[in-house]
Scaffold this motif. Sequence first.
Motif, PDB file in Angstrom:
ATOM      1  N   ASP A 209       0.823  -1.212   0.000  1.00 10.40           N
ATOM      2  CA  ASP A 209       0.000   0.000   0.000  1.00 10.40           C
ATOM      3  C   ASP A 209       0.856   1.260   0.000  1.00 10.40           C
ATOM      4  O   ASP A 209       0.490   2.271  -0.608  1.00 10.40           O
ATOM      5  CB  ASP A 209      -0.941   0.009   1.210  1.00 10.40           C
ATOM      6  N   THR A 213       0.609   4.135  -2.887  1.00 13.08           N
ATOM      7  CA  THR A 213       0.353   5.533  -2.530  1.00 13.08           C
ATOM      8  C   THR A 213       1.410   6.459  -3.109  1.00 13.08           C
ATOM      9  O   THR A 213       1.102   7.524  -3.661  1.00 13.08           O
ATOM     10  CB  THR A 213       0.296   5.692  -1.000  1.00 13.08           C
ATOM     11  N   ARG A 245      -6.920   0.712  -7.010  1.00 11.24           N
ATOM     12  CA  ARG A 245      -7.290   1.889  -6.240  1.00 11.24           C
ATOM     13  C   ARG A 245      -7.779   3.046  -7.122  1.00 11.24           C
ATOM     14  O   ARG A 245      -8.669   3.802  -6.724  1.00 11.24           O
ATOM     15  CB  ARG A 245      -6.096   2.362  -5.405  1.00 11.24           C
ATOM     16  N   ARG A 246      -7.205   3.173  -8.333  1.00 11.83           N
ATOM     17  CA  ARG A 246      -7.597   4.271  -9.218  1.00 11.83           C
ATOM     18  C   ARG A 246      -7.882   3.720 -10.620  1.00 11.83           C
ATOM     19  O   ARG A 246      -7.121   3.957 -11.568  1.00 11.83           O
ATOM     20  CB  ARG A 246      -6.495   5.318  -9.270  1.00 11.83           C
TER      21      ARG A 246
END
Length: 409
Positions: A209, A213, A245-246
């Motif tokens: 993660d 990020t 996530r995106r």
Amino acid sequence: MARSPMTSSGHRTPCQRGLGGGAPSLRDLGAPSLHRGRRPLTAIPIALGAAALLAGGRLVLTGRPMQHHLRWTAALIALAAMLPIDRARDPVGAIGLAAALVGLYVWALLRWRRARRQEVDAGMPPGIGIGGDALLRPQRSPEVVLLAHTRGGPTDQAPEVLLLHGLAASRSVWTPLGRLLDEADAPNLRPDLLGFGASRSIGTKFGLDDHVTAVLRLLDAVGARSVVVMGHSFGCAVAVGVAARRPELVRELILVCPPVFRSGAAARERLGRDDWMARHIVNGSRVASTACAVMCVLRGPAAALVTHIARETPSELARESVNHSWPAYRDAVVSLLDENPLPSWISQPTSVTTVVLATDDSRAPAGDVLRWPHECVQVLELPGDHLLPITQPDVLAKLIIEARKHDSH
């Protein structure tokens, strides 16, 4: 019986003592005296140094850092005891040397403590396990500093291609492919992941993660809107994390040599078999951390040694294989053991995905993917080993250029 020749003063010469009069004594050779009566003087500087080091550490450290301090203290005291100084004949000199060592260590200890405080003030866990020059300087926060990166192609355009390297590597693994993308005017972005390459001084946490990020923050900073993401080895897991996530940011995924394991046990068995360092990590051995700590201190000689050992690997890539921090390497391996997103993604992808496999890859065998449900992804097998970005850059470039033509999702 013949008598040994004598000098005019009646004493044997040093040569005669060595040949005809038995071996010379330690005193004759100038060795330190080992007489028991002088041992208290020998112990004085060591005892004083030990007391000062232990007391100084307790004043500034508590908890887990104190454990590190005790080990460092023991090592320094052992070093002082082994120094070739005649402590019995020159106690003042020995005490002076001990004082110098203590002073140097206390200075380093205070620098270490200040660096950890600065990391905490920046909102990061303290980088206790990071070695090399990071012992005495703070790591930079990934929320403040962007990942080190290279932008290729037309730099006045937003990147359309993102290349993510694997474990114990850096963006240099993409150099041949990046050259081809530049020639094709494909705006591309090649970062060094947290703790690797020129990003070695960024971050104190290196879980999956944390990598995702940091990569997303870089993409936002350079204005990326829709990118083809290619990952290699561990970089495949980061690429999948970015797409999960995106999803609106990822046009297509290309996973090169993805490490797909059926279970954590299978991952431990495979990693332990193919990688010496990883084997000690999965077995919980301290050998890996000790070896990496030595490498941090001797990074230059280690890089030179690797280039001679791995002659089949390009020298730049071989040198970069030691350019990482121990926690970054360890946490990347642990991520593949405990939170690997690749198996579930390959069976049920949510973005268009192509998987590129190498026929002779022992680290991420093609069979791991081919025996896994993969009907929803396109699979391409190429001749070669785990280093397809080096050996097959032209094929990978064609895949990227073709993917850029596709509509997003």
